[in-house]
Design a protein around this motif. Structure first.
Motif, mmCIF file in Angstrom:
data_model
loop_
_atom_site.group_PDB
_atom_site.id
_atom_site.type_symbol
_atom_site.label_atom_id
_atom_site.label_comp_id
_atom_site.label_asym_id
_atom_site.label_seq_id
_atom_site.Cartn_x
_atom_site.Cartn_y
_atom_site.Cartn_z
ATOM 1 N N ASP A 187 0.808 -1.219 0.000
ATOM 2 C CA ASP A 187 0.000 0.000 0.000
ATOM 3 C C ASP A 187 0.841 1.268 0.000
ATOM 4 O OD1 ASP A 187 -2.224 -1.605 0.048
ATOM 5 O OD2 ASP A 187 -2.516 -1.455 2.213
ATOM 6 N N LYS A 188 2.148 1.153 0.067
ATOM 7 C CA LYS A 188 3.135 2.235 -0.056
ATOM 8 C C LYS A 188 2.731 3.516 0.687
ATOM 9 C CE LYS A 188 1.821 2.880 -4.945
ATOM 10 N NZ LYS A 188 0.881 3.992 -4.868
ATOM 11 N N ILE A 189 2.510 3.383 1.990
ATOM 12 C CA ILE A 189 2.167 4.577 2.762
ATOM 13 C C ILE A 189 3.400 5.438 3.056
ATOM 14 C CG2 ILE A 189 0.149 3.490 3.789
ATOM 15 C CD1 ILE A 189 1.730 3.159 6.378
ATOM 16 N N ASP A 190 4.594 4.904 2.818
ATOM 17 C CA ASP A 190 5.811 5.709 2.987
ATOM 18 C C ASP A 190 6.750 5.463 1.817
ATOM 19 O OD1 ASP A 190 7.972 7.194 3.906
ATOM 20 O OD2 ASP A 190 8.678 5.591 5.209
ATOM 21 N N ILE A 213 3.710 -1.397 -11.691
ATOM 22 C CA ILE A 213 2.965 -0.252 -11.163
ATOM 23 C C ILE A 213 1.468 -0.470 -11.327
ATOM 24 C CG2 ILE A 213 2.534 2.227 -11.445
ATOM 25 C CD1 ILE A 213 5.389 2.492 -12.503
ATOM 26 N N GLU A 214 0.741 -0.204 -10.258
ATOM 27 C CA GLU A 214 -0.715 -0.161 -10.341
ATOM 28 C C GLU A 214 -1.225 1.267 -10.216
ATOM 29 O OE1 GLU A 214 -2.044 -2.868 -7.355
ATOM 30 O OE2 GLU A 214 -1.292 -4.631 -8.422
ATOM 31 N N SER A 215 -0.556 2.098 -9.427
ATOM 32 C CA SER A 215 -0.963 3.491 -9.266
ATOM 33 C C SER A 215 0.237 4.325 -8.838
ATOM 34 C CB SER A 215 -2.079 3.617 -8.216
ATOM 35 O OG SER A 215 -1.611 3.212 -6.935
ATOM 36 N N ILE A 216 0.158 5.627 -9.116
ATOM 37 C CA ILE A 216 1.169 6.592 -8.690
ATOM 38 C C ILE A 216 0.461 7.645 -7.847
ATOM 39 C CG2 ILE A 216 2.764 8.393 -9.442
ATOM 40 C CD1 ILE A 216 3.791 5.616 -10.008
ATOM 41 N N ALA A 240 -0.313 -1.959 -14.693
ATOM 42 C CA ALA A 240 -1.524 -2.773 -14.679
ATOM 43 C C ALA A 240 -2.746 -1.876 -14.828
ATOM 44 C CB ALA A 240 -1.608 -3.561 -13.371
ATOM 45 N N GLY A 241 -3.852 -2.455 -15.290
ATOM 46 C CA GLY A 241 -5.087 -1.699 -15.455
ATOM 47 C C GLY A 241 -5.044 -0.786 -16.653
ATOM 48 N N PRO A 606 -6.169 13.024 -13.286
ATOM 49 C CA PRO A 606 -6.171 13.066 -11.823
ATOM 50 C C PRO A 606 -4.822 12.754 -11.193
ATOM 51 C CG PRO A 606 -7.404 11.168 -12.652
ATOM 52 C CD PRO A 606 -7.125 12.042 -13.811
ATOM 53 N N SER A 607 -3.968 12.011 -11.883
ATOM 54 C CA SER A 607 -2.656 11.677 -11.332
ATOM 55 C C SER A 607 -1.562 12.627 -11.819
ATOM 56 C CB SER A 607 -2.271 10.237 -11.696
ATOM 57 O OG SER A 607 -3.134 9.304 -11.103
#
Length: 905
Positions: A187-190, A213-216, A240-241, A606-607
């Motif tokens: 979940d890459k919170i840091d 990568i799934e999200s940035i 992905a996605g 949005p990203s």
């Protein structure tokens, strides 16, 4: 925080497993086993208050009770306990934590956010949660619950998915591919992709970086890190996605066509990241990059014992945009002398199905010395009369001799159809990339070609913008401010027309008419010149004009215009009685018989924020879907590249009786749209369709612009993923000799200015600046000075206001943590003592303050008394370099700096 404390994550001195358990199959026991069985040399401590020992090791009740503070902890406890563990770890001074626990939630108020804040208070770095862990083979660290460890190598894998990371570990073990590190981010919170890119780009043991990568989450941070990393080593990404919809509905063609995957594609291209589409391609990239360095050229020679598979390889090469090499006359003569008369006499070099190892060897020797190819792909199809392993051994011996002789380092790829294990071991010993099929091999070759091309593009010098392009930014800002003051989202056609004209974008004129008679009067001069007229309703409440019959085209008389206006007003009153109607717009119908219909636009992702779109325009624009995207800011080089990535670019060229369109005029519009977006952060969407282009230039026929107030404050543009040119740092400074200097941030097109500047600097001054004699000012050398990432570096260049000649430059490059900056300065040798150095240093220090840097450092040769004296007067401390007695290290704490020290002595 970026790379802060990541050294202790990947090379800890000691590790503790929080939630260790003797229960078979538990995460706690799996982590403990993997750490011990992986051969980690330091202490591994189980921590669990319910057990006194696990697997024969003393078990401690808490972190505070350990005999030492571990550098790294692995957290495998239930979600409610995670926060307490992180709080305790932070208080004890633990450097990093891998959190395998899932279910901590997302967003403000969630448990994961509370855990992140707790860690940040103590500078504790977190990997996860919801991850499988970290593997660092060089440190013999397997802090993961992967089924097996990884071999040591020089590939770094950073994956958002634990399953993908574990799958790559399995695949690599079977192929003898090693890793410098494997990171499952979860979940890459840091710790995120950007932190890992910064770390592995500086890691001498990493030669290539693979990303899943799934999200940035932070596009600006990612782009800055990716661009920096890609300049030093290959970065390969799979996203992905790809077919997830970025928006359910869009008000413009541009908004509909700028889907999220297309934006990621544009971002990867801008960063110099090599994109692959699936795990097969990622595996092929790992195979290639793990064994073969990038090389110059793109011409492939194919050596095969099967003509059919050779042709398939060529087909795949052409599909992927590759180039089939030719054969030099000398190579043909060599091959004629050693091959059967029935060989193909062309590329692919088919040495016939009964080829023995010796035939492979002599053919390869000839191709290795042929200047007409850049790389060689060797194919083998098993037959009853050939021995595949012996053929592989002959290939390996030939390559080994060539490398030993040192006269050829040409890359060699192999595809033994069926992937014979014994042959594979032969190739692995020499690190020759090998594949199961010809298609995989060609793809691997092209991935290296694409990477090298990306590096070349990153170093290319863009064209300059016209000197007379000076947009009326104030007028444009006033228009946007007025629209926002009325709480409107869309500019009306008159405002749109005026805003585009403020940026010198050719656009058809628009006139407002409040009555049918005013419409007829506005049309009179157009009709008098033989033109035709378009009349459209003007209402902020009616977005889609044609839905109510609010558009009338090809009107040729004043009376027709008057009647059209009457009809439009009547329809609006009947079908949309609640709508506010301001009138109608009257504009000429633009007719260009041989013009191409294009679309140019700006979308808001949005990203990644603003994205420039270009493609084939017209009414069927979304059906044709011929488009390409790029992240702003743009220069002419990037704009031409954007155009070239579309199918419509082909018909911009001349054909039959149709002259070529003015492609530079199109590129200028793209650059101006990007600049408009940089100057006006409130602009959210632009849709110019069609933009007509022919040999005489371009003209925007129809356009729509949307705005929304930008409230975020950030360094540079708040929404740009790539920091634009910081125009706000342009200055005019007075010098002691009565002259003035214009000082501004460096631009990529300054390369020639630097070349001329260095010609006026003495060899001694160059030696003092670069610590060694400098004679070759190559393109690559100069590009590194002029092409910088404004998000992490600045270079201020001074020009004489009268002559325009470059006078000097200062640069400051921040570290990955954005805390310390390293500076360097150089003045023209005949311009010392006039206060220029002080002025440049002042701007550099001012920039460091604004950017939030804590310390400025530099290295100065001991004999450079002038620079050391200036540093001393500016407040820098000076100390000996412990690694080099000829160097002095100068240091300035930015927060303690006094503006008074900026005054020249």
């Amino acid at each position: 925080m970026s790379t802060y404390r990541l050294d202790q994550l990947f090379a800890p001195r000691s590790v503790a497993v929080i939630g260790a358990s003797p229960r078979a199959g538990s995460l706690g026991l799996t982590f403990l086993h993997n750490l011990i069985q992986g051969g980690f040399a330091g202490p591994v401590h189980p921590v669990n208050p319910h057990h006194r020992e696990i697997e024969g090791r003393a078990c401690f009740p808490s972190i505070s009770k350990l005999p030492e503070v571990p550098d790294l902890i692995v957290v495998a406890v239930p979600p409610p306990s995670v926060r307490g563990v992180i709080e305790e770890a932070g208080r004890c001074g633990v450097a990093a934590a891998v959190i395998a626990t899932s279910g901590l939630g997302y967003g403000p108020g969630s448990l994961s956010e509370k855990v992140r804040l707790a860690a940040r208070r103590h500078g504790l770095r977190l990997v996860g949660p919801n991850c499988i862990g970290v593997i660092a083979p060089r440190a013999k660290l397997n802090a993961s619950f992967a089924a097996r460890g990884a071999l040591a190598g020089d590939l770094a894998l950073v994956s958002q998915s634990g399953a993908v990371a574990a799958g790559l570990v399995e695949w690599a073990a079977q192929r003898n591919v090693g890793f410098s590190a494997i990171v499952s981010l979860g979940d890459k919170i840091d710790v995120d992709f950007s932190d890992c890119l910064d770390y592995f780009s500086r890691d001498a043991g990493t030669r290539a970086i693979l990303l899943y990568i799934e999200s940035i989450d932070n596009a600006q941070k990612f782009m800055s890190a990716a661009r920096a990393a890609a300049r030093t080593k290959p970065v390969v990404a799979i996203k992905a996605g790809r077919h997830a919809q970025g928006a359910q509905a869009a008000a413009t063609h541009t908004g509909a066509m700028a889907g999220s995957d297309a934006v990621f594609e544009a971002a990867f291209r801008r960063a110099g990241v090599l994109r692959v589409l699936d795990l097969d391609q990622l595996f092929a990239a790992a195979e290639t990059l793990g064994r073969q360095k990038p090389f110059p050229g793109n011409r492939l020679a194919v050596l095969t014992n099967g003509g059919g598979v050779g042709v398939l390889a060529v087909d795949r090469l052409i599909d992927l945009g590759g180039t089939l090499a030719g054969l030099s006359d000398e190579t043909r003569r060599k091959l004629d002398a050693v091959l059967p008369a029935t060989w193909s006499h062309s590329n692919p070099v088919d040495i016939i199905g009964d080829a023995d190892p010796a035939r492979y060897a002599v053919a390869l020797e000839a191709l290795l010395t042929d200047p007409d190819n850049d790389a060689i792909l060797i194919l083998n199809v098993p037959t009853a009369v050939t021995d595949a392993p012996k053929a592989a051994a002959a290939i390996a011996d030939t390559v080994r001799r060539a490398r030993a002789n040192g006269f050829v380092q040409k890359p060699v790829f192999a595809a033994w159809i069926g992937e014979d294990p014994e042959s594979a071991r032969v190739f692995e010993e020499l690190r020759i990339p090998h594949f199961a099929t010809e298609a995989d091999a060609v793809r691997g070759f092209m991935q290296l070609v694409r990477y090298r091309e990306a590096q070349t593009e990153l170093m290319e010098t863009p064209d300059s913008l016209p000197k007379d392009f000076v947009p009326d930014t104030a007028a444009a800002q006033a228009i946007v401010k007025g629209v926002l003051a009325e709480n409107r989202h869309w500019l009306d056609p008159l405002e749109t027309n005026a805003l585009l004209r403020a940026y010198d974008i050719p656009v058809a004129p628009v006139h407002l008419a409040r009555t049918p008679d005013e419409a007829a009067a506005a049309a009179r001069p157009i009709i008098a010149e033989g033109g035709t007229v378009a009349v459209k309703i003007l209402s902020p409440d009616i977005v889609h004009k044609s839905d109510i019959g609010g558009v009338k085209l090809d009107l040729t008389t004043e009376e027709a215009v008057r009647k059209a206006a009457v009809d439009i007003f009547e329809r609006a009153a009947r079908l949309r009685p609640e709508a506010v109607v301001k009138g109608v717009t009257v504009q000429p119908m633009v007719r260009r018989a041989k013009a191409r219909e294009l679309i140019v636009g700006l979308a808001d992702d949005p990203s990644f924020g603003p994205v420039v779109l270009f493609g084939r325009g017209g009414t069927a624009v979304e059906v044709i879907n011929d488009k390409a995207l790029a992240l702003p800011p743009l220069d002419l080089k990037l704009a031409h590249d954007l155009i070239s990535r579309t199918r419509v670019s082909r018909i911009l060229k001349g054909y039959r009786d149709v002259p070529a369109a003015d492609e530079r005029a199109i590129a200028l519009v793209l650059v101006k749209i990007a600049q408009l977006s940089a100057d006006l952060p409130d602009i959210r969407e632009i849709d110019i369709n069609p933009l007509l282009a022919d040999q005489d230039g371009v003209i925007a026929v129809d356009a729509r612009i949307a705005v929304a107030a930008e409230t975020r404050k950030a360094r540079g543009h708040p929404r740009f993923a790539v920091r634009p040119y910081p125009k706000e740092w342009e200055r005019v400074v007075a010098l002691r000799n009565g002259r003035e200097a214009f000082v501004r941030p460096v631009r990529p097109e300054d390369e020639e200015e630097f070349r001329r500047f260095f010609e006026q600097v003495t060899p001694e001054d160059l030696r003092l600046r670069f610590f060694a004699p400098v004679r070759d000012f190559s393109h690559t050398f100069l590009a590194r000075l002029t092409q910088i990432d404004y998000a992490r570096a600045i270079a201020f260049v001074a020009f004489d206001r009268e002559t325009g000649e470059m006078m000097g430059a200062v640069r400051l490059h921040a570290d990955a943590n954005h805390e310390t900056g390293e500076y360097a300065i150089l003045l023209r040798s005949d311009l010392k003592g006039i206060g220029l150095g002080w002025s440049l240093m002042r701007m550099m220090i001012e920039w460091a303050k604004v950017e939030g840097l804590r310390v400025i450092e530099g290295q100065v040769l001991r004999e450079n008394a002038t620079m050391l004296d200036m540093c001393r007067q500016l407040g820098f401390s000076i100390r000996n370099d412990p690694h080099d007695p000829d160097l002095r290290v100068v240091t300035l704490p930015v927060a303690e700096f006094s503006d008074m020290a900026l005054l020249p002595a």
